[in-house]
Motif scaffolding. Structure first.
Motif, PDB file in Angstrom:
ATOM      1  N   LEU A  20      -4.091   1.400  12.711  1.00 44.09           N
ATOM      2  CA  LEU A  20      -2.550   1.133  12.152  1.00 44.09           C
ATOM      3  C   LEU A  20      -2.104   2.452  11.560  1.00 44.09           C
ATOM      4  O   LEU A  20      -2.694   3.217  10.786  1.00 44.09           O
ATOM      5  CB  LEU A  20      -2.599  -0.132  11.137  1.00 44.09           C
ATOM      6  CG  LEU A  20      -1.475  -0.377  10.387  1.00 44.09           C
ATOM      7  CD1 LEU A  20      -0.532  -1.078  11.342  1.00 44.09           C
ATOM      8  CD2 LEU A  20      -1.844  -1.236   9.079  1.00 44.09           C
ATOM      9  N   ASN A  21      -0.628   2.620  11.826  1.00 43.21           N
ATOM     10  CA  ASN A  21       0.137   3.648  11.168  1.00 43.21           C
ATOM     11  C   ASN A  21       0.992   2.992  10.185  1.00 43.21           C
ATOM     12  O   ASN A  21       1.849   2.384  10.477  1.00 43.21           O
ATOM     13  CB  ASN A  21       1.000   4.369  12.101  1.00 43.21           C
ATOM     14  CG  ASN A  21       1.628   5.551  11.678  1.00 43.21           C
ATOM     15  OD1 ASN A  21       1.548   5.632  10.466  1.00 43.21           O
ATOM     16  ND2 ASN A  21       2.027   6.406  12.707  1.00 43.21           N
ATOM     17  N   PRO A  22       0.649   2.799   8.836  1.00 44.61           N
ATOM     18  CA  PRO A  22       1.236   2.209   7.714  1.00 44.61           C
ATOM     19  C   PRO A  22       2.688   2.784   7.453  1.00 44.61           C
ATOM     20  O   PRO A  22       3.533   2.071   7.211  1.00 44.61           O
ATOM     21  CB  PRO A  22       0.316   2.300   6.643  1.00 44.61           C
ATOM     22  CG  PRO A  22      -1.162   2.866   7.188  1.00 44.61           C
ATOM     23  CD  PRO A  22      -0.787   3.565   8.378  1.00 44.61           C
ATOM     24  N   ALA A  23       2.847   4.109   7.614  1.00 42.61           N
ATOM     25  CA  ALA A  23       4.091   4.725   7.398  1.00 42.61           C
ATOM     26  C   ALA A  23       5.126   4.087   8.259  1.00 42.61           C
ATOM     27  O   ALA A  23       6.236   4.197   7.699  1.00 42.61           O
ATOM     28  CB  ALA A  23       4.013   6.233   7.532  1.00 42.61           C
ATOM     29  N   ILE A  43       0.395   1.717  -1.617  1.00 44.95           N
ATOM     30  CA  ILE A  43      -0.108   2.124  -0.514  1.00 44.95           C
ATOM     31  C   ILE A  43      -0.047   3.700  -0.069  1.00 44.95           C
ATOM     32  O   ILE A  43      -0.899   4.032   0.418  1.00 44.95           O
ATOM     33  CB  ILE A  43       0.656   1.279   0.601  1.00 44.95           C
ATOM     34  CG1 ILE A  43       0.153  -0.172   0.745  1.00 44.95           C
ATOM     35  CG2 ILE A  43       0.345   1.719   2.015  1.00 44.95           C
ATOM     36  CD1 ILE A  43       0.816  -1.275   1.320  1.00 44.95           C
ATOM     37  N   GLN A  44       1.236   3.774  -0.190  1.00 45.77           N
ATOM     38  CA  GLN A  44       1.835   5.411   0.096  1.00 45.77           C
ATOM     39  C   GLN A  44       0.956   6.387  -0.629  1.00 45.77           C
ATOM     40  O   GLN A  44       0.720   7.546  -0.569  1.00 45.77           O
ATOM     41  CB  GLN A  44       3.284   5.678   0.232  1.00 45.77           C
ATOM     42  CG  GLN A  44       3.866   4.678   1.034  1.00 45.77           C
ATOM     43  CD  GLN A  44       5.548   4.565   0.851  1.00 45.77           C
ATOM     44  OE1 GLN A  44       6.153   5.286  -0.102  1.00 45.77           O
ATOM     45  NE2 GLN A  44       6.353   4.603   2.046  1.00 45.77           N
ATOM     46  N   GLY A  45       0.520   5.867  -2.107  1.00 45.84           N
ATOM     47  CA  GLY A  45      -0.103   6.683  -2.897  1.00 45.84           C
ATOM     48  C   GLY A  45      -1.660   7.086  -2.462  1.00 45.84           C
ATOM     49  O   GLY A  45      -2.216   8.044  -2.831  1.00 45.84           O
ATOM     50  N   ARG A  54      -6.115   0.398   5.084  1.00 40.02           N
ATOM     51  CA  ARG A  54      -7.084  -0.586   4.354  1.00 40.02           C
ATOM     52  C   ARG A  54      -6.354  -1.030   2.998  1.00 40.02           C
ATOM     53  O   ARG A  54      -6.211  -2.294   3.102  1.00 40.02           O
ATOM     54  CB  ARG A  54      -8.275   0.144   3.988  1.00 40.02           C
ATOM     55  CG  ARG A  54      -9.250  -0.503   3.467  1.00 40.02           C
ATOM     56  CD  ARG A  54     -10.464   0.284   2.376  1.00 40.02           C
ATOM     57  NE  ARG A  54     -11.160   0.733   3.591  1.00 40.02           N
ATOM     58  CZ  ARG A  54     -11.280   2.073   3.842  1.00 40.02           C
ATOM     59  NH1 ARG A  54     -10.611   2.826   3.132  1.00 40.02           N
ATOM     60  NH2 ARG A  54     -11.984   2.499   4.641  1.00 40.02           N
ATOM     61  N   GLN A  55      -5.524  -0.414   2.472  1.00 39.35           N
ATOM     62  CA  GLN A  55      -5.002  -1.118   1.134  1.00 39.35           C
ATOM     63  C   GLN A  55      -3.659  -2.023   1.898  1.00 39.35           C
ATOM     64  O   GLN A  55      -3.688  -3.250   1.091  1.00 39.35           O
ATOM     65  CB  GLN A  55      -4.088  -0.163   0.334  1.00 39.35           C
ATOM     66  CG  GLN A  55      -3.618  -0.669  -0.919  1.00 39.35           C
ATOM     67  CD  GLN A  55      -4.739  -1.391  -1.963  1.00 39.35           C
ATOM     68  OE1 GLN A  55      -5.448  -0.558  -2.165  1.00 39.35           O
ATOM     69  NE2 GLN A  55      -4.370  -2.334  -2.314  1.00 39.35           N
ATOM     70  N   LEU A  56      -3.208  -1.734   2.949  1.00 37.83           N
ATOM     71  CA  LEU A  56      -1.998  -2.544   3.340  1.00 37.83           C
ATOM     72  C   LEU A  56      -2.880  -4.057   3.783  1.00 37.83           C
ATOM     73  O   LEU A  56      -2.087  -5.090   3.359  1.00 37.83           O
ATOM     74  CB  LEU A  56      -1.441  -1.862   4.535  1.00 37.83           C
ATOM     75  CG  LEU A  56      -0.320  -2.493   5.135  1.00 37.83           C
ATOM     76  CD1 LEU A  56       0.893  -1.527   5.688  1.00 37.83           C
ATOM     77  CD2 LEU A  56      -0.463  -3.544   6.337  1.00 37.83           C
TER      78      LEU A  56
END
Length: 436
Positions: A20-23, A43-45, A54-56
Motif C-alpha cells: 500500500l502507498n498511504p500517501a 499516519i503521516q508522522g 500499518r497505522q492506516l
C-alpha cells in the motif's frame, strides 16, 4: 466496522503493509469523511512507508461500516487496482458498493468541558480525535450508519502518537537462551524432557528475526548469574535490542517488581527480578533506552488452574499432549506443593525498569505445562505467532495472541494455563522480518 470487513483487512494486512502507498489515498479518505485530519497527521508522522501503511490499516478498522467500500474506491482512484481487487474478492464474495449516506449534524456539547479535561472512561481514545473547541467541530463521518453515530465526546488535546523503537540494526541484537534440561539428583527436580524442542524453535525463530543467538544448556545457579553478568558487560552500542529466553523449572520468590525465580540444574533459583537487573540502564549503559525482552518458560508456583465454566461460544478448547508435565519444584517426590524458600536477592532494590518487558508462560503462582514430545504450550504458540505476525504486528499485540491461544489448551482435559507479561516498554516494538 462490519466484522466481515474487519476480517478481510486482517487477513490481508501483510499484503497491505507490503504494497500500500498511504500517501496517495490519505486525501481521499479525508475528503470522504473516513478519517479525521488528526488521524491523517498521525499516519503521516510515521517515518517509513510500511509504518504509515500499518497505522492506516489499524485506524481503518475503527471506522464505520462504509469505511472499507470507501477505501476500495480510493485505491481504484489512485491506480492501486491490484490491492482493491484482492480485498474485493478476498473472502470469496463481493463487498457491497459504497452507498453515500447523508451526514447527520452533531451539535457541539457545551456542558461537558470538565469531562473534556479529565476523561476516565476505559474506551476514551484521545489519539483518534482532535481537540474539541468551538472553532473546530468534529467532522461527521458520512459512511457510518445511524446505529453507529453517537454524540461525539469532547477529548483532550491530541498529543504525539506512541513512537516505535529503532529496530533496524544488523544484527538487531543478542538473544541469549538458557535451556535447563537435566537436573541434579539431589535437587528433587525432574528432567525437563521436551525443552530441547523449545530451544530449537526459539533459536531458529530469533535468527530469522536477525538476532545473534547464543544458546546455553544445563546451567547451574552461579553459571546463570555469570552468563547474565557477561551479557551485561558486552558492548551493545551497535545493537537495537536484547533478548533473554529462559527454559527451566521455576518457583515463587519475594519481589517488588518482577515475580518468580528460575532454577539452576543444581537446585537453587535465580529471581527473575535479579535477572532483569543485570540489563537495566545502570548496570548495562549500552542498552539504555533500548528494549530488553525476557521470555520465561517456567512455573510461577505450584497451584494448578482448573479454570472456570464459560459458554461454549467463548472458547475453542484444545487438548494438550498425552504426556504434559509441569515446570515446578515439588517439596518431595510425592508432592506437587511449592517450595517457600526465597532468595534474598529477590528483594534487592532496582532502578525504574524502563524499556523492559518480561513475558511469563504462566500467571504468577501457577504451574506451566510442557509436552515431552512437542515442547511447552507457551513456546510452541510464541513461535507460531511470531512466524505468522512479526511482519505486521507489534510485540504486545502478538503476546496477546499467545495468551489467547494458550488459554484454550487443557492438560489432561482439566488443567489450564494463562500466560502474561509485565510491560515497561515506552514505544511500540516491531521485529525485523524478511519483508522489512
Amino acid at each position: 466496522m462490519d466484522p466481515k470487513h474487519r476480517q478481510i483487512l486482517q487477513r490481508n494486512r501483510l499484503n497491505l503493509v507490503t504494497a500500500l502507498n498511504p500517501a496517495d489515498i490519505c486525501d481521499g479518505l479525508l475528503s470522504k469523511g473516513v478519517f479525521t485530519q488528526d488521524m491523517i497527521d498521525e499516519i503521516q508522522g510515521k517515518i517509513t512507508r510500511r509504518d504509515q501503511a500499518r497505522q492506516l490499516v489499524i485506524d481503518l478498522e475503527t471506522r464505520g461500516s462504509q469505511a472499507l467500500p470507501a477505501f476500495l474506491e480510493c485505491l481504484r482512484e489512485t491506480g492501486q487496482h491490484a490491492l482493491a481487487e484482492l480485498l474485493q474478492c478476498g473472502d470469496g464474495a463481493r463487498l457491497p458498493p459504497s452507498v453515500p449516506i447523508q451526514p447527520s449534524l452533531i451539535p457541539l456539547p457545551v456542558q461537558n468541558t470538565k469531562y473534556a479535561e479529565k476523561p476516565d472512561r476505559p474506551d476514551f481514545t484521545p489519539s483518534r480525535l482532535g481537540p474539541l473547541r468551538p472553532e473546530r467541530l468534529p467532522v461527521p463521518n458520512p459512511f457510518s450508519p445511524s446505529s453507529e453515530t453517537q454524540a461525539v465526546r469532547p477529548t483532550r488535546p491530541r498529543r504525539d502518537s506512541i513512537q516505535c523503537y529503532k529496530m533496524d540494526a544488523s544484527p538487531c541484537g543478542i538473544c541469549l537462551i538458557i535451556n535447563n534440561v537435566d537436573f541434579g539428583p539431589d535437587c528433587d527436580l525432574k528432567d525437563r524432557k521436551g525443552s530441547d524442542i523449545d530451544c530449537d524453535k526459539m533459536e531458529k525463530r530469533f535468527k530469522a528475526l536477525n538476532f545473534e543467538v547464543i544458546a546455553k544448556r544445563n546451567l547451574k545457579y552461579k553459571r546463570i548469574r555469570h552468563e547474565m553478568a557477561s551479557l551485561a558487560k558486552r558492548d551493545h552500542s551497535a545493537y537495537d535490542c536484547c533478548v533473554v529466553i529462559i527454559l527451566s523449572h521455576g518457583t515463587e520468590a519475594n519481589h517488588n517488581r518482577f515475580p518468580g525465580a528460575v532454577h539452576g540444574v543444581d537446585g537453587p533459583a535465580v529471581p527473575v527480578q535479579l535477572i532483569t537487573n543485570y540489563l537495566n540502564g545502570q548496570n548495562c549503559p549500552s542498552l539504555q533506552g533500548k528494549p530488553k525482552l525476557f521470555f520465561i518458560q517456567a512455573c510461577g508456583g505450584g497451584e494448578k488452574d482448573t479454570g472456570f465454566e464459560v459458554s461454549p461460544d467463548e472458547v475453542e478448547p484444545s487438548l494438550g499432549g498425552i504426556d504434559d508435565q509441569m515446570d515446578a519444584i515439588p517439596i518431595s517426590s510425592s508432592s506437587d506443593s511449592l517450595s517457600t524458600s526465597d532468595e534474598l536477592d529477590a528483594r534487592a532494590t532496582l532502578p525504574t525498569p524502563s524499556d523492559i518487558l518480561v513475558s511469563y508462560s504462566t500467571f504468577p503462582g501457577y504451574v506451566s505445562w510442557r509436552d515431552t514430545q512437542a515442547g511447552s504450550w507457551y513456546v510452541e504458540n510464541l513461535d507460531r505467532v511470531l512466524e505468522e505476525n512479526a511482519a505486521t504486528d507489534d510485540l504486545v499485540t502478538m503476546l496477546m495472541m499467545v495468551n489467547a491461544a494458550v488459554s484454550q489448551i487443557s492438560a489432561k482435559g482439566l488443567y489450564k494455563q494463562m500466560p502474561g507479561s509485565f510491560n515497561f516498554l515506552r514505544k511500540h516494538l516491531y521485529f525485523q522480518s524478511s519483508l522489512s
